[in-house]
Design a protein around this motif. Structure first.
Motif, PDB file in Angstrom:
ATOM      1  N   ARG A 104      -1.012  -1.865  -6.094  1.00  0.00           N
ATOM      2  CA  ARG A 104      -0.950  -3.086  -5.271  1.00  0.00           C
ATOM      3  C   ARG A 104      -2.369  -3.454  -4.876  1.00  0.00           C
ATOM      4  N   SER A 105      -2.785  -4.672  -5.206  1.00  0.00           N
ATOM      5  CA  SER A 105      -4.166  -5.090  -4.989  1.00  0.00           C
ATOM      6  C   SER A 105      -4.219  -6.402  -4.218  1.00  0.00           C
ATOM      7  N   LEU A 106      -5.131  -6.445  -3.243  1.00  0.00           N
ATOM      8  CA  LEU A 106      -5.422  -7.672  -2.503  1.00  0.00           C
ATOM      9  C   LEU A 106      -6.723  -8.237  -3.056  1.00  0.00           C
ATOM     10  N   TYR A 107      -6.655  -9.434  -3.636  1.00  0.00           N
ATOM     11  CA  TYR A 107      -7.831 -10.068  -4.230  1.00  0.00           C
ATOM     12  C   TYR A 107      -8.446 -11.072  -3.253  1.00  0.00           C
ATOM     13  N   PHE A 108      -9.751 -11.286  -3.444  1.00  0.00           N
ATOM     14  CA  PHE A 108     -10.503 -12.188  -2.585  1.00  0.00           C
ATOM     15  C   PHE A 108     -11.131 -13.287  -3.426  1.00  0.00           C
ATOM     16  N   ASP A 109     -11.268 -14.464  -2.827  1.00  0.00           N
ATOM     17  CA  ASP A 109     -11.920 -15.576  -3.514  1.00  0.00           C
ATOM     18  C   ASP A 109     -12.561 -16.482  -2.470  1.00  0.00           C
ATOM     19  N   ILE A 116      -4.459  -0.183  -3.455  1.00  0.00           N
ATOM     20  CA  ILE A 116      -3.769   1.024  -3.004  1.00  0.00           C
ATOM     21  C   ILE A 116      -2.780   1.450  -4.086  1.00  0.00           C
ATOM     22  N   TYR A 117      -2.298   2.692  -3.952  1.00  0.00           N
ATOM     23  CA  TYR A 117      -1.385   3.250  -4.937  1.00  0.00           C
ATOM     24  C   TYR A 117      -0.117   3.755  -4.253  1.00  0.00           C
ATOM     25  N   ASN A 118       1.012   3.409  -4.854  1.00  0.00           N
ATOM     26  CA  ASN A 118       2.327   3.858  -4.383  1.00  0.00           C
ATOM     27  C   ASN A 118       2.562   3.526  -2.907  1.00  0.00           C
ATOM     28  N   GLY A 119       1.984   2.415  -2.452  1.00  0.00           N
ATOM     29  CA  GLY A 119       2.208   1.932  -1.100  1.00  0.00           C
ATOM     30  C   GLY A 119       1.592   2.773  -0.004  1.00  0.00           C
ATOM     31  N   SER A 120       0.727   3.721  -0.357  1.00  0.00           N
ATOM     32  CA  SER A 120       0.175   4.671   0.611  1.00  0.00           C
ATOM     33  C   SER A 120      -1.238   4.270   1.036  1.00  0.00           C
ATOM     34  N   ASP A 121      -1.613   4.644   2.266  1.00  0.00           N
ATOM     35  CA  ASP A 121      -2.975   4.413   2.716  1.00  0.00           C
ATOM     36  C   ASP A 121      -3.835   5.678   2.592  1.00  0.00           C
ATOM     37  N   ILE A 147     -15.419   2.118  -4.072  1.00  0.00           N
ATOM     38  CA  ILE A 147     -15.693   3.031  -2.966  1.00  0.00           C
ATOM     39  C   ILE A 147     -14.423   3.124  -2.118  1.00  0.00           C
ATOM     40  N   ARG A 148     -14.255   4.277  -1.495  1.00  0.00           N
ATOM     41  CA  ARG A 148     -13.111   4.446  -0.609  1.00  0.00           C
ATOM     42  C   ARG A 148     -13.436   3.899   0.771  1.00  0.00           C
ATOM     43  N   ILE A 149     -12.455   3.232   1.375  1.00  0.00           N
ATOM     44  CA  ILE A 149     -12.587   2.776   2.748  1.00  0.00           C
ATOM     45  C   ILE A 149     -11.426   3.339   3.553  1.00  0.00           C
ATOM     46  N   SER A 150     -11.587   3.386   4.846  1.00  0.00           N
ATOM     47  CA  SER A 150     -10.548   3.922   5.716  1.00  0.00           C
ATOM     48  C   SER A 150      -9.522   2.848   6.051  1.00  0.00           C
ATOM     49  N   ARG A 151      -8.388   3.295   6.562  1.00  0.00           N
ATOM     50  CA  ARG A 151      -7.375   2.329   7.003  1.00  0.00           C
ATOM     51  C   ARG A 151      -7.935   1.463   8.128  1.00  0.00           C
ATOM     52  N   GLU A 152      -8.748   2.045   8.986  1.00  0.00           N
ATOM     53  CA  GLU A 152      -9.348   1.277  10.078  1.00  0.00           C
ATOM     54  C   GLU A 152     -10.267   0.187   9.536  1.00  0.00           C
ATOM     55  N   GLN A 153     -11.079   0.530   8.518  1.00  0.00           N
ATOM     56  CA  GLN A 153     -11.939  -0.484   7.914  1.00  0.00           C
ATOM     57  C   GLN A 153     -11.122  -1.587   7.256  1.00  0.00           C
ATOM     58  N   TYR A 154     -10.046  -1.195   6.577  1.00  0.00           N
ATOM     59  CA  TYR A 154      -9.171  -2.189   5.952  1.00  0.00           C
ATOM     60  C   TYR A 154      -8.623  -3.156   6.996  1.00  0.00           C
ATOM     61  N   ASN A 168       4.716 -13.992   0.761  1.00  0.00           N
ATOM     62  CA  ASN A 168       4.739 -14.344   2.182  1.00  0.00           C
ATOM     63  C   ASN A 168       3.639 -13.726   3.029  1.00  0.00           C
ATOM     64  N   GLN A 169       2.850 -12.803   2.483  1.00  0.00           N
ATOM     65  CA  GLN A 169       1.851 -12.114   3.286  1.00  0.00           C
ATOM     66  C   GLN A 169       0.608 -11.796   2.457  1.00  0.00           C
ATOM     67  N   GLN A 170      -0.498 -11.494   3.161  1.00  0.00           N
ATOM     68  CA  GLN A 170      -1.716 -11.030   2.501  1.00  0.00           C
ATOM     69  C   GLN A 170      -2.197  -9.737   3.132  1.00  0.00           C
ATOM     70  N   ASP A 171      -1.226  -8.895   3.489  1.00  0.00           N
ATOM     71  CA  ASP A 171      -1.500  -7.570   4.024  1.00  0.00           C
ATOM     72  C   ASP A 171      -0.787  -6.549   3.144  1.00  0.00           C
ATOM     73  N   LEU A 172      -1.560  -5.679   2.510  1.00  0.00           N
ATOM     74  CA  LEU A 172      -0.992  -4.712   1.575  1.00  0.00           C
ATOM     75  C   LEU A 172       0.060  -3.820   2.204  1.00  0.00           C
ATOM     76  N   PHE A 173      -0.017  -3.613   3.514  1.00  0.00           N
ATOM     77  CA  PHE A 173       0.874  -2.667   4.187  1.00  0.00           C
ATOM     78  C   PHE A 173       1.932  -3.348   5.052  1.00  0.00           C
ATOM     79  N   HIS A 174       2.054  -4.645   4.954  1.00  0.00           N
ATOM     80  CA  HIS A 174       3.031  -5.346   5.793  1.00  0.00           C
ATOM     81  C   HIS A 174       4.447  -4.870   5.456  1.00  0.00           C
ATOM     82  N   PRO A 175       5.245  -4.507   6.473  1.00  0.00           N
ATOM     83  CA  PRO A 175       6.571  -3.933   6.205  1.00  0.00           C
ATOM     84  C   PRO A 175       7.576  -4.935   5.641  1.00  0.00           C
ATOM     85  N   GLU A 176       7.256  -6.235   5.702  1.00  0.00           N
ATOM     86  CA  GLU A 176       8.209  -7.246   5.243  1.00  0.00           C
ATOM     87  C   GLU A 176       7.656  -8.062   4.082  1.00  0.00           C
ATOM     88  N   LEU A 177       6.883  -7.425   3.221  1.00  0.00           N
ATOM     89  CA  LEU A 177       6.377  -8.120   2.040  1.00  0.00           C
ATOM     90  C   LEU A 177       7.538  -8.560   1.150  1.00  0.00           C
TER      91      LEU A 177
END
Length: 236
Positions: free
Chosen positions: A47-52, A76-81, A101-108, A172-181
């Motif tokens: 699952r990838s969030l792209y920017f433009d 992210i992979y398999n819906g995990s942070d 590079i890896r980033i933290s959930r807080e940075q995300y 409906n969303q642009q958050d990789l971890f949103h529970p209602e994607l």
């Protein structure tokens, strides 16, 4: 060949019919190793969030066939942070380079809320370039691309053959971890996307096995397919 210190790899993409895919994966399994990250019969979820930017540079440079172009994404992979990757994928014709590079959930979470300072403080060149794209270039989250990947690995030539299935865009969303994607599938009846990636030369034993001449070579972009689908959904 290298770009910003990263190995440029050849990337070839094909549309293949389902019966060809089933026969090919059986052959590949006898020669190559299945990616150990697989968690399902279909492999693993990406699952990838792209920017433009406001000019749609990432979209238009691809559609216009510009020789040199790049895209930023968070993956992210398999819906995990557990593993969140900030990436830049650069293309020079059919050659690609991926920086990550890896980033933290807080940075995300901070990025989604428009706070990019931790990236600037990171000191990594990729983090700095992403910071500049977001602050000076006006880049913003654009689309979430979701699919399942089955990957086979061959060590000689650093070969990676992947089959991407169940391609969908978050509607409906642009958050990789949103529970209602909510996802809208990209319709490609009876077709799977095959990607062949390697460093310098594709070994003959692999080349003869995949027989790419029997498949439809394409300049497929999952990002473009999902971006255009999302724009269509928003006009309905």
């Amino acid at each position: 060949m290298r770009l910003r210190g990263k190995q440029l790899r050849t990337e070839q993409k094909y549309y293949i019919h389902m019966h060809d895919y089933l026969a090919l994966r059986m052959k590949l399994s006898q020669l190559m190793t299945l990616d150990p990250n697989s968690v399902d019969v279909d492999g693993y979820n990406i699952r990838s969030l792209y920017f433009d930017d406001p000019r749609k540079t990432a979209l238009e440079t691809k559609n216009d066939g510009i020789f040199s172009r790049q895209k930023f994404r968070i993956r992210i992979y398999n819906g995990s942070d557990n593993h969140i990757a900030l990436e830049r994928k650069s293309k020079l014709g059919e050659y690609v380079a991926k920086e990550s590079i890896r980033i933290s959930r807080e940075q995300y979470d901070q990025i989604l809320h428009g706070n990019y300072e931790s990236l600037y403080a990171d000191g990594d060149p990729l983090a700095h370039d992403f910071y500049a794209a977001m602050t000076a270039g006006g880049y913003r989250p654009t689309v979430i691309v979701d699919y399942w990947r089955e990957a086979f690995i061959y060590p000689h030539g650093n070969v990676r053959i992947t089959f991407d299935k169940r391609l969908a865009v978050a509607a409906n969303q642009q958050d990789l971890f949103h529970p209602e994607l909510l996802f809208s599938e990209i319709s490609m009846p009876g077709v799977t996307i095959m990607e062949v990636k390697f460093d310098d030369v594709l070994p003959n034993v692999v080349r003869e096995l995949i027989t790419p001449a029997y498949h439809l070579r394409s300049t497929i972009s999952k990002y473009v397919l999902c971006r255009e689908k999302l724009m269509l959904l928003h006009t309905q």
